[in-house]
Motif scaffolding. Structure first.
Motif, PDB file in Angstrom:
ATOM      1  N   ARG A 261       0.855  -1.186   0.000  1.00  0.00           N
ATOM      2  CA  ARG A 261       0.000   0.000   0.000  1.00  0.00           C
ATOM      3  C   ARG A 261       0.889   1.233   0.000  1.00  0.00           C
ATOM      4  NH1 ARG A 261      -3.267   0.398   4.945  1.00  0.00           N
ATOM      5  NH2 ARG A 261      -1.385  -0.462   5.872  1.00  0.00           N
ATOM      6  N   MET A 262       0.382   2.309  -0.571  1.00  0.00           N
ATOM      7  CA  MET A 262       1.231   3.494  -0.696  1.00  0.00           C
ATOM      8  C   MET A 262       0.430   4.779  -0.557  1.00  0.00           C
ATOM      9  SD  MET A 262       1.867   3.212  -4.812  1.00  0.00           S
ATOM     10  CE  MET A 262       1.570   1.439  -4.839  1.00  0.00           C
ATOM     11  N   VAL A 263       1.148   5.855  -0.268  1.00  0.00           N
ATOM     12  CA  VAL A 263       0.603   7.209  -0.271  1.00  0.00           C
ATOM     13  C   VAL A 263       1.305   7.967  -1.387  1.00  0.00           C
ATOM     14  CG1 VAL A 263       0.430   9.385   1.006  1.00  0.00           C
ATOM     15  CG2 VAL A 263       0.049   7.209   2.190  1.00  0.00           C
ATOM     16  N   ASN A 264       0.532   8.604  -2.255  1.00  0.00           N
ATOM     17  CA  ASN A 264       1.113   9.363  -3.355  1.00  0.00           C
ATOM     18  C   ASN A 264       1.675  10.678  -2.832  1.00  0.00           C
ATOM     19  OD1 ASN A 264       1.605  11.025  -5.615  1.00  0.00           O
ATOM     20  ND2 ASN A 264       0.063   9.957  -6.825  1.00  0.00           N
ATOM     21  N   THR A 265       3.005  10.820  -2.899  1.00  0.00           N
ATOM     22  CA  THR A 265       3.664  12.053  -2.473  1.00  0.00           C
ATOM     23  C   THR A 265       4.460  12.640  -3.642  1.00  0.00           C
ATOM     24  OG1 THR A 265       5.705  11.004  -1.679  1.00  0.00           O
ATOM     25  CG2 THR A 265       3.848  11.041  -0.172  1.00  0.00           C
ATOM     26  N   SER A 266       3.850  12.609  -4.808  1.00  0.00           N
ATOM     27  CA  SER A 266       4.498  13.005  -6.050  1.00  0.00           C
ATOM     28  C   SER A 266       5.146  14.388  -5.934  1.00  0.00           C
ATOM     29  CB  SER A 266       3.469  13.012  -7.179  1.00  0.00           C
ATOM     30  OG  SER A 266       4.039  13.453  -8.388  1.00  0.00           O
ATOM     31  N   ALA A 298      14.953  11.151 -12.112  1.00  0.00           N
ATOM     32  CA  ALA A 298      13.816  10.382 -11.613  1.00  0.00           C
ATOM     33  C   ALA A 298      13.044   9.769 -12.780  1.00  0.00           C
ATOM     34  CB  ALA A 298      12.898  11.277 -10.786  1.00  0.00           C
ATOM     35  N   PRO A 299      12.665   8.491 -12.680  1.00  0.00           N
ATOM     36  CA  PRO A 299      11.905   7.859 -13.769  1.00  0.00           C
ATOM     37  C   PRO A 299      10.646   8.629 -14.161  1.00  0.00           C
ATOM     38  CG  PRO A 299      12.668   6.202 -12.222  1.00  0.00           C
ATOM     39  CD  PRO A 299      13.019   7.529 -11.620  1.00  0.00           C
ATOM     40  N   ALA A 300       9.972   9.247 -13.192  1.00  0.00           N
ATOM     41  CA  ALA A 300       8.728   9.966 -13.484  1.00  0.00           C
ATOM     42  C   ALA A 300       8.958  11.251 -14.265  1.00  0.00           C
ATOM     43  CB  ALA A 300       7.977  10.267 -12.192  1.00  0.00           C
ATOM     44  N   SER A 301      10.215  11.651 -14.452  1.00  0.00           N
ATOM     45  CA  SER A 301      10.496  12.848 -15.258  1.00  0.00           C
ATOM     46  C   SER A 301      10.404  12.544 -16.746  1.00  0.00           C
ATOM     47  CB  SER A 301      11.882  13.398 -14.927  1.00  0.00           C
ATOM     48  OG  SER A 301      12.905  12.519 -15.385  1.00  0.00           O
ATOM     49  N   LYS A 302      10.614  11.266 -17.121  1.00  0.00           N
ATOM     50  CA  LYS A 302      10.577  10.889 -18.542  1.00  0.00           C
ATOM     51  C   LYS A 302       9.148  10.918 -19.066  1.00  0.00           C
ATOM     52  CE  LYS A 302      14.961   9.843 -17.992  1.00  0.00           C
ATOM     53  NZ  LYS A 302      15.094  10.086 -16.537  1.00  0.00           N
ATOM     54  N   ALA A 303       8.245  10.408 -18.258  1.00  0.00           N
ATOM     55  CA  ALA A 303       6.813  10.400 -18.578  1.00  0.00           C
ATOM     56  C   ALA A 303       6.068  10.125 -17.287  1.00  0.00           C
ATOM     57  CB  ALA A 303       6.486   9.343 -19.625  1.00  0.00           C
ATOM     58  N   PRO A 304       4.879  10.694 -17.104  1.00  0.00           N
ATOM     59  CA  PRO A 304       4.117  10.422 -15.882  1.00  0.00           C
ATOM     60  C   PRO A 304       3.912   8.923 -15.689  1.00  0.00           C
ATOM     61  CG  PRO A 304       3.110  12.216 -17.116  1.00  0.00           C
ATOM     62  CD  PRO A 304       4.167  11.627 -18.004  1.00  0.00           C
ATOM     63  N   ILE A 305       4.020   8.482 -14.439  1.00  0.00           N
ATOM     64  CA  ILE A 305       3.751   7.087 -14.098  1.00  0.00           C
ATOM     65  C   ILE A 305       2.324   7.023 -13.573  1.00  0.00           C
ATOM     66  CG2 ILE A 305       4.386   5.140 -12.634  1.00  0.00           C
ATOM     67  CD1 ILE A 305       7.227   6.299 -12.555  1.00  0.00           C
ATOM     68  N   VAL A 306       1.476   6.282 -14.270  1.00  0.00           N
ATOM     69  CA  VAL A 306       0.065   6.189 -13.916  1.00  0.00           C
ATOM     70  C   VAL A 306      -0.260   4.736 -13.572  1.00  0.00           C
ATOM     71  CG1 VAL A 306      -2.298   6.635 -14.634  1.00  0.00           C
ATOM     72  CG2 VAL A 306      -0.429   8.079 -15.518  1.00  0.00           C
ATOM     73  N   LEU A 307      -0.794   4.514 -12.382  1.00  0.00           N
ATOM     74  CA  LEU A 307      -1.136   3.159 -11.973  1.00  0.00           C
ATOM     75  C   LEU A 307      -2.329   2.623 -12.759  1.00  0.00           C
ATOM     76  CD1 LEU A 307      -0.795   3.111  -8.076  1.00  0.00           C
ATOM     77  CD2 LEU A 307       0.835   2.304  -9.791  1.00  0.00           C
ATOM     78  N   ASP A 308      -2.276   1.343 -13.067  1.00  0.00           N
ATOM     79  CA  ASP A 308      -3.398   0.690 -13.738  1.00  0.00           C
ATOM     80  C   ASP A 308      -4.597   0.598 -12.799  1.00  0.00           C
ATOM     81  OD1 ASP A 308      -1.859   0.316 -16.012  1.00  0.00           O
ATOM     82  OD2 ASP A 308      -1.179  -1.680 -15.387  1.00  0.00           O
ATOM     83  N   HIS A 313      -6.457   0.440  -5.833  1.00  0.00           N
ATOM     84  CA  HIS A 313      -6.935   0.290  -4.459  1.00  0.00           C
ATOM     85  C   HIS A 313      -5.792   0.292  -3.456  1.00  0.00           C
ATOM     86  CE1 HIS A 313      -5.818  -3.823  -5.634  1.00  0.00           C
ATOM     87  NE2 HIS A 313      -5.673  -4.064  -4.339  1.00  0.00           N
ATOM     88  N   LEU A 314      -4.551   0.115  -3.936  1.00  0.00           N
ATOM     89  CA  LEU A 314      -3.387   0.122  -3.052  1.00  0.00           C
ATOM     90  C   LEU A 314      -2.941   1.542  -2.694  1.00  0.00           C
ATOM     91  CD1 LEU A 314      -1.329  -2.761  -4.711  1.00  0.00           C
ATOM     92  CD2 LEU A 314      -2.511  -2.823  -2.498  1.00  0.00           C
ATOM     93  N   VAL A 315      -3.513   2.550  -3.358  1.00  0.00           N
ATOM     94  CA  VAL A 315      -3.188   3.943  -3.026  1.00  0.00           C
ATOM     95  C   VAL A 315      -4.045   4.368  -1.848  1.00  0.00           C
ATOM     96  CG1 VAL A 315      -3.057   6.311  -3.840  1.00  0.00           C
ATOM     97  CG2 VAL A 315      -2.547   4.424  -5.401  1.00  0.00           C
ATOM     98  N   TYR A 316      -3.404   4.544  -0.709  1.00  0.00           N
ATOM     99  CA  TYR A 316      -4.078   4.829   0.553  1.00  0.00           C
ATOM    100  C   TYR A 316      -4.526   6.281   0.653  1.00  0.00           C
ATOM    101  CZ  TYR A 316      -4.667   4.524   5.676  1.00  0.00           C
ATOM    102  OH  TYR A 316      -5.157   4.532   6.952  1.00  0.00           O
TER     103      TYR A 316
END
Length: 464
Positions: A261-266, A298-308, A313-316
């Motif tokens: 489980r994770m918290v998005n702290t983008s 950072a990998p997310a600088s190349k392109a946004p990372i979007v969860l499927d 549901h794992l995003v708390y």
């Protein structure tokens, strides 16, 4: 005080009109409790309370200031077991922490204390090198059992000071292990445990701290700092809550694949610093299943990372980080950005930015009236209506600024300082007008007839 009560009713009635399915009520006028150096922290709680953001992280240790859907302050915990950690001006007293805890509890705000380790631990190593490791180690000596036991002792002290919090954050980010790699006693510990390298010791530290936090009935939180599910020798338990921020140590899709489980702290767009921040519209156009980053490594600088969809549901939840900020810059930087983030968390997929913008334009002056029951008139500013990304630009001036302050409350006195000190009840009374012709940090306090602080407002007027 009646004027403040009317303002509070006005704010809650407005929110009730736009959110008819939510019941709004008044438990206590928050501005009555603002006091001394804690006043700015309490104001941040008030922002979270009004924007229905119920979690705030207190970062206890190094100079870093994160927050969950809100703000926090970097402080050193007043440890009874390790008193040399208490350096002048860097800690709250136990009584002040108790006051903060009570203030948050009354408003349904969950405080999440964070004790950083093994990185961001210079305060610990400088004060107690014989316990936590030498300063040149760059992180806590995770090979030393007494350092681990000391961290558990500190953790227990902090947990006891925040009895209502169901969560505890153990840090774990940006741990520089290079200072430990070549030490003979570290190599001996790696061999003793049958580990591959010093990184396994780091993973073991996380597991030990998680086990201790769990034994105290708390949910363990930690920053993104490990890869996959650990290593062949040490596996990170699946019941930790990971705060994913840089996507550098592990991508969010990898965390999801491994069942965490994770918290998005983008970093982009919900970090706020002096040098980098994003507009409220950028936050409104984002969602908390997406990670972005401005840093090219950072990998997310190349392109946004979007969860499927199937792993969302794992995003708390989501987090806004505001750090490297001074108290006078927090409200103007955070208010509308926090409102946009709250809107996306609670009302994802509803409305458009134009509609939201109109609502915040109507509600923000009411909120400001509640928190700051006075008017500061500053003539001479070059861009007083600026709301962009440049730090403090709305308070720039070229020649001089003429200031006046008018309280909206009866039988009150406006006091001020411009030497950096807090405007106590004995500070100078604000004159009818004040001329400044150089960069000046002014702190304003409004007091009632009994000398009780009603509101506190810091501002930095900068000559450019």
């Amino acid at each position: 005080m009646d004027a403040q009560k009317n303002a509070l009713h006005e704010v809650t009635e407005y929110f009730a009109s736009i959110y008819p399915d939510i019941e709004f009520g008044i438990s206590r006028n928050q501005t009555e409790l603002l006091d001394y150096t804690i006043s700015n922290l309490k104001l941040n709680f008030s922002l979270g309370f009004i924007f229905i953001c119920i979690v705030v992280i207190l970062f206890l240790g190094d100079v870093k200031s994160p927050a969950v859907i809100g703000l926090s302050m970097a402080v050193v915990f007043p440890s009874a077991k390790y008193p040399k950690l208490l350096r002048k001006g860097t800690f709250y007293t136990p009584e002040q922490i108790g006051e903060i805890v009570d203030y948050a509890d009354e408003r349904g705000i969950v405080l999440v204390p964070e004790l950083e380790g093994p990185g961001h631990s210079s305060v610990l190593r400088q004060a107690y090198p014989e316990v936590f490791g030498k300063p040149e180690y760059r992180c806590i000596d995770i090979s030393d059992d007494k350092a681990l036991e000391a961290m558990k002792t500190l953790t227990e002290e902090v947990i006891d000071a925040f009895p209502a919090s169901p969560l505890f954050h153990i840090g774990a980010d940006e741990a520089d292990l290079s200072g430990l790699q070549s030490l003979p006693h570290v190599a001996a510990k790696i061999k003793e445990k049958g580990y591959e390298d010093v990184h396994d010791l780091y993973l073991n530290y996380l597991c030990e701290m998680h086990g201790f936090v769990k034994s105290k009935g708390r949910q363990t939180c930690l920053w993104e700092g490990f890869d996959k599910d650990g290593s062949e020798s040490v596996k990170i338990p699946k019941d930790v809550l990971v705060f994913e921020f840089e996507t550098l140590y592990q991508r969010p899709d990898s965390l999801a694949k491994n069942g965490y489980r994770m918290v998005n702290t983008s970093w982009e767009p919900v970090y706020i610093t002096r040098d980098r921040r994003w507009l409220p519209k950028d936050i409104f156009d984002w969602n908390y299943y997406t990670w972005k980053h401005w840093w090219e490594k950072a990998p997310a600088s190349k392109a946004p990372i979007v969860l499927d969809e199937e792993v969302r549901h794992l995003v708390y939840g989501a987090q806004m980080c505001s750090w490297d900020m001074t108290e006078e810059s927090e409200y103007p930087a955070v208010c509308k950005r926090l409102a946009a983030m709250s809107e996306k968390i609670w009302n994802t997929g509803t409305g458009d930015y134009e509609s939201f913008s109109k609502r915040i334009v109507n509600s923000e002056p009411k909120l400001r009236k509640l928190l700051y029951p006075f008017t500061v008139t500053a003539n001479g500013l070059t861009e007083p209506d600026y709301e962009g990304n440049d730090y403090n630009r709305e308070n720039f001036f070229a020649q001089q600024v003429s200031l006046s302050v008018k309280s909206h409350l009866p039988e009150t006195v406006v006091r001020y300082t411009f030497d950096g000190s807090f405007p106590a009840a004995t500070a100078a009374v604000f004159p009818e007008s004040l001329i400044i012709d150089k960069s000046t940090f002014i702190k304003i306090g409004v007091y009632d007839s009994e000398g009780i602080l009603l509101s506190y407002y810091p501002v930095f007027y900068e000559k450019k």
